[in-house]
Design a protein around this motif. Structure first.
Motif, PDB file in Angstrom:
ATOM      1  N   PHE A  98       0.811  -1.209   0.000  1.00 11.93           N
ATOM      2  CA  PHE A  98       0.000   0.000   0.000  1.00 11.93           C
ATOM      3  C   PHE A  98       0.854   1.272   0.000  1.00 11.93           C
ATOM      4  O   PHE A  98       0.380   2.331  -0.417  1.00 11.93           O
ATOM      5  N   ALA A  99       2.086   1.191   0.507  1.00 15.60           N
ATOM      6  CA  ALA A  99       2.955   2.378   0.566  1.00 15.60           C
ATOM      7  C   ALA A  99       4.404   1.940   0.335  1.00 15.60           C
ATOM      8  O   ALA A  99       5.229   1.963   1.244  1.00 15.60           O
ATOM      9  N   PRO A 100       4.737   1.534  -0.893  1.00 18.48           N
ATOM     10  CA  PRO A 100       6.063   0.963  -1.160  1.00 18.48           C
ATOM     11  C   PRO A 100       7.214   1.949  -1.006  1.00 18.48           C
ATOM     12  O   PRO A 100       8.365   1.525  -0.851  1.00 18.48           O
ATOM     13  N   LEU A 101       6.929   3.253  -1.043  1.00 20.05           N
ATOM     14  CA  LEU A 101       7.995   4.230  -0.858  1.00 20.05           C
ATOM     15  C   LEU A 101       8.330   4.436   0.615  1.00 20.05           C
ATOM     16  O   LEU A 101       9.459   4.782   0.963  1.00 20.05           O
ATOM     17  N   HIS A 102       7.345   4.250   1.481  1.00 26.57           N
ATOM     18  CA  HIS A 102       7.501   4.636   2.877  1.00 26.57           C
ATOM     19  C   HIS A 102       7.700   3.470   3.849  1.00 26.57           C
ATOM     20  O   HIS A 102       8.479   3.578   4.799  1.00 26.57           O
ATOM     21  N   VAL A 103       6.969   2.371   3.664  1.00 24.91           N
ATOM     22  CA  VAL A 103       7.000   1.302   4.667  1.00 24.91           C
ATOM     23  C   VAL A 103       8.327   0.544   4.688  1.00 24.91           C
ATOM     24  O   VAL A 103       8.870   0.290   5.779  1.00 24.91           O
ATOM     25  N   PRO A 104       8.912   0.156   3.542  1.00 26.18           N
ATOM     26  CA  PRO A 104      10.170  -0.605   3.610  1.00 26.18           C
ATOM     27  C   PRO A 104      11.286   0.099   4.383  1.00 26.18           C
ATOM     28  O   PRO A 104      11.930  -0.540   5.227  1.00 26.18           O
ATOM     29  N   PRO A 105      11.569   1.402   4.138  1.00 30.78           N
ATOM     30  CA  PRO A 105      12.641   2.021   4.935  1.00 30.78           C
ATOM     31  C   PRO A 105      12.303   2.113   6.416  1.00 30.78           C
ATOM     32  O   PRO A 105      13.201   2.011   7.262  1.00 30.78           O
ATOM     33  N   ALA A 106      11.021   2.265   6.755  1.00 31.94           N
ATOM     34  CA  ALA A 106      10.626   2.308   8.160  1.00 31.94           C
ATOM     35  C   ALA A 106      10.845   0.961   8.834  1.00 31.94           C
ATOM     36  O   ALA A 106      11.314   0.895   9.982  1.00 31.94           O
ATOM     37  N   LEU A 107      10.541  -0.121   8.137  1.00 36.86           N
ATOM     38  CA  LEU A 107      10.742  -1.453   8.720  1.00 36.86           C
ATOM     39  C   LEU A 107      12.228  -1.795   8.807  1.00 36.86           C
ATOM     40  O   LEU A 107      12.651  -2.469   9.760  1.00 36.86           O
ATOM     41  N   ALA A 108      13.015  -1.333   7.860  1.00 36.73           N
ATOM     42  CA  ALA A 108      14.468  -1.519   7.956  1.00 36.73           C
ATOM     43  C   ALA A 108      15.003  -0.791   9.188  1.00 36.73           C
ATOM     44  O   ALA A 108      15.912  -1.285   9.876  1.00 36.73           O
ATOM     45  N   LEU A 109      14.401   0.350   9.495  1.00 36.59           N
ATOM     46  CA  LEU A 109      14.807   1.107  10.679  1.00 36.59           C
ATOM     47  C   LEU A 109      14.400   0.376  11.959  1.00 36.59           C
ATOM     48  O   LEU A 109      15.144   0.387  12.950  1.00 36.59           O
ATOM     49  N   VAL A 110      13.233  -0.261  11.964  1.00 39.32           N
ATOM     50  CA  VAL A 110      12.821  -1.061  13.121  1.00 39.32           C
ATOM     51  C   VAL A 110      13.855  -2.152  13.393  1.00 39.32           C
ATOM     52  O   VAL A 110      14.302  -2.354  14.538  1.00 39.32           O
ATOM     53  N   ARG A 111      14.272  -2.852  12.348  1.00 41.27           N
ATOM     54  CA  ARG A 111      15.246  -3.931  12.521  1.00 41.27           C
ATOM     55  C   ARG A 111      16.585  -3.388  13.026  1.00 41.27           C
ATOM     56  O   ARG A 111      17.240  -4.008  13.872  1.00 41.27           O
ATOM     57  N   ALA A 112      16.969  -2.219  12.509  1.00 41.61           N
ATOM     58  CA  ALA A 112      18.221  -1.613  12.964  1.00 41.61           C
ATOM     59  C   ALA A 112      18.137  -1.219  14.432  1.00 41.61           C
ATOM     60  O   ALA A 112      19.095  -1.408  15.192  1.00 41.61           O
ATOM     61  N   ALA A 113      16.986  -0.690  14.846  1.00 42.79           N
ATOM     62  CA  ALA A 113      16.806  -0.298  16.248  1.00 42.79           C
ATOM     63  C   ALA A 113      16.761  -1.524  17.154  1.00 42.79           C
ATOM     64  O   ALA A 113      17.271  -1.493  18.282  1.00 42.79           O
ATOM     65  N   GLN A 114      16.143  -2.602  16.680  1.00 38.98           N
ATOM     66  CA  GLN A 114      16.127  -3.838  17.467  1.00 38.98           C
ATOM     67  C   GLN A 114      17.541  -4.354  17.697  1.00 38.98           C
ATOM     68  O   GLN A 114      17.865  -4.862  18.773  1.00 38.98           O
ATOM     69  N   ALA A 115      18.391  -4.210  16.689  1.00 36.82           N
ATOM     70  CA  ALA A 115      19.767  -4.675  16.811  1.00 36.82           C
ATOM     71  C   ALA A 115      20.589  -3.763  17.720  1.00 36.82           C
ATOM     72  O   ALA A 115      21.412  -4.236  18.514  1.00 36.82           O
ATOM     73  N   CYS A 116      20.368  -2.462  17.611  1.00 37.18           N
ATOM     74  CA  CYS A 116      21.164  -1.496  18.379  1.00 37.18           C
ATOM     75  C   CYS A 116      20.713  -1.422  19.837  1.00 37.18           C
ATOM     76  O   CYS A 116      21.540  -1.302  20.743  1.00 37.18           O
ATOM     77  N   PHE A 117      19.406  -1.464  20.045  1.00 45.81           N
ATOM     78  CA  PHE A 117      18.835  -1.366  21.393  1.00 45.81           C
ATOM     79  C   PHE A 117      18.123  -2.686  21.713  1.00 45.81           C
ATOM     80  O   PHE A 117      16.899  -2.743  21.829  1.00 45.81           O
ATOM     81  N   SER A 118      18.893  -3.740  21.842  1.00 48.12           N
ATOM     82  CA  SER A 118      18.303  -5.066  22.012  1.00 48.12           C
ATOM     83  C   SER A 118      17.638  -5.190  23.378  1.00 48.12           C
ATOM     84  O   SER A 118      18.078  -4.597  24.367  1.00 48.12           O
ATOM     85  N   GLY A 119      16.548  -5.937  23.391  1.00 49.00           N
ATOM     86  CA  GLY A 119      15.893  -6.251  24.650  1.00 49.00           C
ATOM     87  C   GLY A 119      14.903  -5.222  25.140  1.00 49.00           C
ATOM     88  O   GLY A 119      14.316  -5.400  26.219  1.00 49.00           O
TER      89      GLY A 119
END
Length: 356
Positions: A98-119
């Motif tokens: 539904f939003a191919p320009l916006h959602v993928p980079p946001a989800l990549a950021l979620v994964r990056a934050a999960q890795a950086c701020f684990s737990g």
């Protein structure tokens, strides 16, 4: 940490290619910003999050108890701000269509934050959530039932901006408010008693008013025509309506309103094109404000926000020309910043409150 002093929350506000962030101390009595800034590119999300973490550490700030993320589109399955787990990530991945320009980079950021701020908790704050309670007459698109069953409906966007405006108004919130969020993307929303009841954007952030490079509402027959007669495929259609249209397409110069104002002073053909683009943008927004006034049965307050809405007085004045016939006068307008990062932090704090 005692919640009387607040709890530290990091808010990440991802666009299609850039990132704004804010680090807040949030408590029941309010929030205060400890650090804010921007990353100009999201090409390497892990590096962007690492730089933010380094800035926090360099200033001696505490580790966050949670990270909140702006997610533009939650799709049909994710309609409320929510804690992110594996099931929610799957739902958000499905919403990418539904939003191919916006959602993928946001989800990549979620994964990056999960890795950086684990737990620690990660929270999805949805631009679509503010509009989730719109009545059927506004939400439903005039399409066959089998397509509507696939989640094709009006979702609306800039919801975090709208929520932040409602929250800022607080006890001063009047019954009938129109919010014009005008920036690179632009939308107009009708708010009744603090709730969104209609909005200009639809299934995607492409619909509604003319925008910087997006066409806004357009005769669907135009799309059928360029497919049939000029062989456009889906990718070419998306590029046409999202990247080559709007102010840029009309003027042939730029999608930046500041550059168009500068060009409009010229007596050349390019100056005329710039003036046309500005006039069409303002007429488009003015029409949507009028439509929302009808939805609400009148307007008590018109709020301008977003980069153009907050900073471009001449464009605001041009938009307001003629609105007097609807009873909308200068004294009924307000310029208010879209405090999206603070809203993300506040919603994240709410969703991560420890049980009593």
């Amino acid at each position: 940490m005692s919640d009387d002093l607040g709890r530290p929350v990091l808010a990440l506000n991802a666009g299609s290619s850039s990132l704004k962030f804010g680090f807040f101390m949030v408590g029941a009595s309010g929030s205060r910003v400890l650090l804010s800034g921007a990353e100009e590119t999201l090409a390497k999300p892990q590096a962007a999050v690492a730089r933010i973490a380094q800035r926090m550490e360099a200033q001696g700030l505490p580790a966050p108890i949670a990270v909140g993320h702006r997610i533009v589109h939650g799709g049909p399955q994710c309609r409320r701000h929510t804690l992110i787990d594996a099931a929610v990530m799957w739902q958000l991945e499905a919403a990418t269509a539904f939003a191919p320009l916006h959602v993928p980079p946001a989800l990549a950021l979620v994964r990056a934050a999960q890795a950086c701020f684990s737990g620690i908790a990660q929270v999805a704050c949805l631009d679509t959530a503010f509009h989730a309670g719109m009545p059927d007459v506004a939400r439903t698109l005039p399409l066959p039932r089998e397509l509507r069953a696939l989640g094709i409906e009006r979702y609306g966007f800039h919801g975090l901006s709208g929520e932040s405006i409602v929250r800022q108004l607080g006890s001063d919130l009047p019954p009938r408010v129109v919010i014009a969020h005008l920036g690179h993307g632009a939308s107009v929303t009708a708010v009744a008693q603090g709730a969104s009841v209609d909005t200009s954007m639809g299934l995607t952030p492409t619909g509604g008013v003319i925008m910087s490079t997006r066409c806004g509402d357009i005769d669907p027959g135009v799309l059928a025509y360029v497919v049939r007669e000029h062989g456009y495929d889906a990718a070419q259609l998306e590029a046409l309506i999202d990247q080559r249209s709007g102010l840029l397409g009309i003027s042939g110069l730029s999608g930046d309103m500041r550059e168009l104002h500068a060009a409009a002073a010229s007596t050349s053909a390019s100056g005329a094109d710039a003036r046309l683009a500005i006039a069409m943008f303002c007429a488009s927004v003015r029409k949507q404000i009028a439509a929302m006034a009808v939805v609400l049965g009148g307007v008590d307050l018109l709020v301008f926000t977003g980069g153009i809405g907050e900073n471009d007085a001449s464009t605001r004045a041009f938009i307001c020309e003629g609105l007097e016939v609807l009873g909308i006068h200068k004294a009924m307008t307000r310029v208010s910043p879209a405090q999206e990062e603070e809203l993300i932090a506040w919603r994240t704090w709410q969703l991560t409150q420890p049980p009593n």
